[in-house]
Write a protein that holds these residues in place. Structure first.
Motif, PDB file in Angstrom:
ATOM      1  N   ILE A  51      -3.992 -18.308  25.162  1.00 48.56           N
ATOM      2  CA  ILE A  51      -2.536 -18.320  25.303  1.00 48.56           C
ATOM      3  C   ILE A  51      -2.102 -19.717  25.734  1.00 48.56           C
ATOM      4  O   ILE A  51      -2.490 -20.189  26.809  1.00 48.56           O
ATOM      5  N   THR A  52      -1.308 -20.392  24.900  1.00 48.44           N
ATOM      6  CA  THR A  52      -0.987 -21.786  25.170  1.00 48.44           C
ATOM      7  C   THR A  52       0.510 -22.055  24.993  1.00 48.44           C
ATOM      8  O   THR A  52       1.234 -21.265  24.380  1.00 48.44           O
ATOM      9  N   GLY A  53       0.938 -23.192  25.511  1.00 48.58           N
ATOM     10  CA  GLY A  53       2.283 -23.684  25.256  1.00 48.58           C
ATOM     11  C   GLY A  53       3.345 -23.105  26.159  1.00 48.58           C
ATOM     12  O   GLY A  53       3.135 -22.135  26.899  1.00 48.58           O
ATOM     13  N   LYS A  54       4.517 -23.698  26.069  1.00 45.53           N
ATOM     14  CA  LYS A  54       5.626 -23.299  26.929  1.00 45.53           C
ATOM     15  C   LYS A  54       6.201 -21.946  26.552  1.00 45.53           C
ATOM     16  O   LYS A  54       6.963 -21.353  27.323  1.00 45.53           O
ATOM     17  N   ASN A  55       5.827 -21.439  25.365  1.00 41.60           N
ATOM     18  CA  ASN A  55       6.305 -20.122  24.945  1.00 41.60           C
ATOM     19  C   ASN A  55       5.187 -19.080  24.886  1.00 41.60           C
ATOM     20  O   ASN A  55       5.323 -18.044  24.231  1.00 41.60           O
ATOM     21  N   LEU A  56       4.084 -19.371  25.579  1.00 40.36           N
ATOM     22  CA  LEU A  56       2.949 -18.448  25.651  1.00 40.36           C
ATOM     23  C   LEU A  56       2.510 -18.000  24.260  1.00 40.36           C
ATOM     24  O   LEU A  56       2.377 -16.802  23.973  1.00 40.36           O
ATOM     25  N   ASP A  57       2.272 -18.946  23.408  1.00 40.07           N
ATOM     26  CA  ASP A  57       1.833 -18.645  22.048  1.00 40.07           C
ATOM     27  C   ASP A  57       0.380 -18.205  22.052  1.00 40.07           C
ATOM     28  O   ASP A  57      -0.475 -18.853  22.652  1.00 40.07           O
TER      29      ASP A  57
END
Length: 354
Positions: A51-57
């Protein structure tokens, strides 16, 4: 003249894992690698994170690749009698209340409960970082000591008489139907796994790479005890005994292999915002990631030469994607398995011109 089934160019993450899979499939492989060239694999943080990124991708194909990579790396450690796979998991402290509300909403909306759990504020395990608002704990995350793993692969290839330290001279390479000739070697097929250097490869320089320079710092942190990776935009990987790696920058211009003062200052300033103990920077490293514009690998045949291949473009998620896609590439090479369209370089054939 020495005969091989495959010549693999490059011994980074992609080349190493693919060559290993081919050898395990009883294929005779020669890995040609210029060990004097700087590579992104040699300085990689090696983080895997579903789970990565500012939008929890959610990482592309996470439900497939993460169970696969765990099985692969743990079995590889046993085969090499080495320890380089670290399933530490990852903790992301909330930077502010706005981010906390945003992340909690996304966690519910995207049904990420299999990977995330909420950590309440001021937990003693995380007292060395800013944790007044709590955060998100990610399972199935960790890091791979990539340089150590690549050293193990190199030893394995040497023991199998499958390795030669050499910079490829393209003027010495002769491709004919079903045969590849290079100096004193011949093979049925050749596979280029050169990372960023494929942008200079006459067979594949037409592929739309989007390389990104990244810098990391190595530091000694006084009394550091946190076992998880800490990520608040920039990250801390615990290496043991107070040693940590801090990262990372992303630069898409001025692509070189030089560590910079601006990179050092940016990383240190970001880390200092959430890390409480004092630390001493001991070294700095830089690399150029073979990232792609659509964030998908480059795999498959050259449009004109049916025995020339590429396996590349794994980018920032190299340690996550490489095990699964090396297996996919093996199937493509040996059993005519169809590559998924998102990874097959056929999607860029229209860009190729003679």
């Amino acid at each position: 003249m020495k005969n091989f089934d495959y010549i693999v160019i490059g011994q980074g993450i992609a080349g190493s894992l693919l060559a290993y899979q081919l050898i395990k499939a009883d294929k005779k492989v020669l890995v040609l690698n210029d060990a004097t060239l700087p590579t992104s694999s040699a300085v990689a943080g090696g983080i895997f994170n579903p789970i990565t990124g500012k939008n929890l991708d959610k990482t592309w194909l996470a439900d497939k690749i993460f169970p696969y990579l765990r099985t692969f790396y743990t079995s590889l450690e046993k085969a090499f009698h080495a320890n380089f796979y670290h399933e530490t998991n990852l903790y992301r402290p909330f930077a502010n209340d706005q981010q906390r509300r945003h992340f909690l909403r996304l966690t519910d909306e995207y049904d990420l409960g299999n990977y995330l759990k909420i950590i309440q504020p001021n937990q003693p395990d995380y007292e060395q970082v800013s944790n007044e608002l709590g955060g998100l704990y990610t399972s199935s995350a960790g890091w791979v000591n990539v340089p150590k793993m690549l050293d193990c692969f190199r030893d394995f290839f040497k023991q199998n008489e499958s390795y030669q330290a050499e910079k490829v001279d393209f003027t010495e390479l002769n491709i004919i139907e079903n045969k590849v000739f290079y100096k004193d070697f011949q093979a049925k097929r050749i596979i280029f796994c050169e990372g960023f250097y494929s942008t200079q490869n006459p067979f594949f320089n037409w592929i739309p790479f989007n390389p990104a320079k990244g810098e990391t710092l190595l530091a000694n942190v006084v009394g550091y005890k946190i076992k998880e990776i800490i990520n608040q935009g920039f990250w801390i990987i615990p290496l043991g005994e107070g040693k940590c790696r801090f990262g990372s920058t992303y630069i898409w211009d001025n692509l070189d292999w030089q560590a910079t003062e601006s990179g050092r200052e940016l990383i240190a300033s970001k880390i200092s915002k959430f890390l409480f103990p004092s630390y001493q920077i001991t070294s700095q490293e830089a690399g150029i990631r073979p990232t792609t514009k659509d964030r998908r690998p480059f795999m498959g045949n050259h449009p004109l030469h049916n025995n020339v291949y590429i396996f590349n473009g794994l980018g920032t998620k190299g340690v996550s994607l490489a095990p699964y896609f090396a297996e996919e590439m093996l199937g493509f090479l040996e059993t005519n398995k169809v590559l998924m369209p998102e990874a097959n370089i056929e999607r860029f054939y229209s860009l190729y011109s003679l």
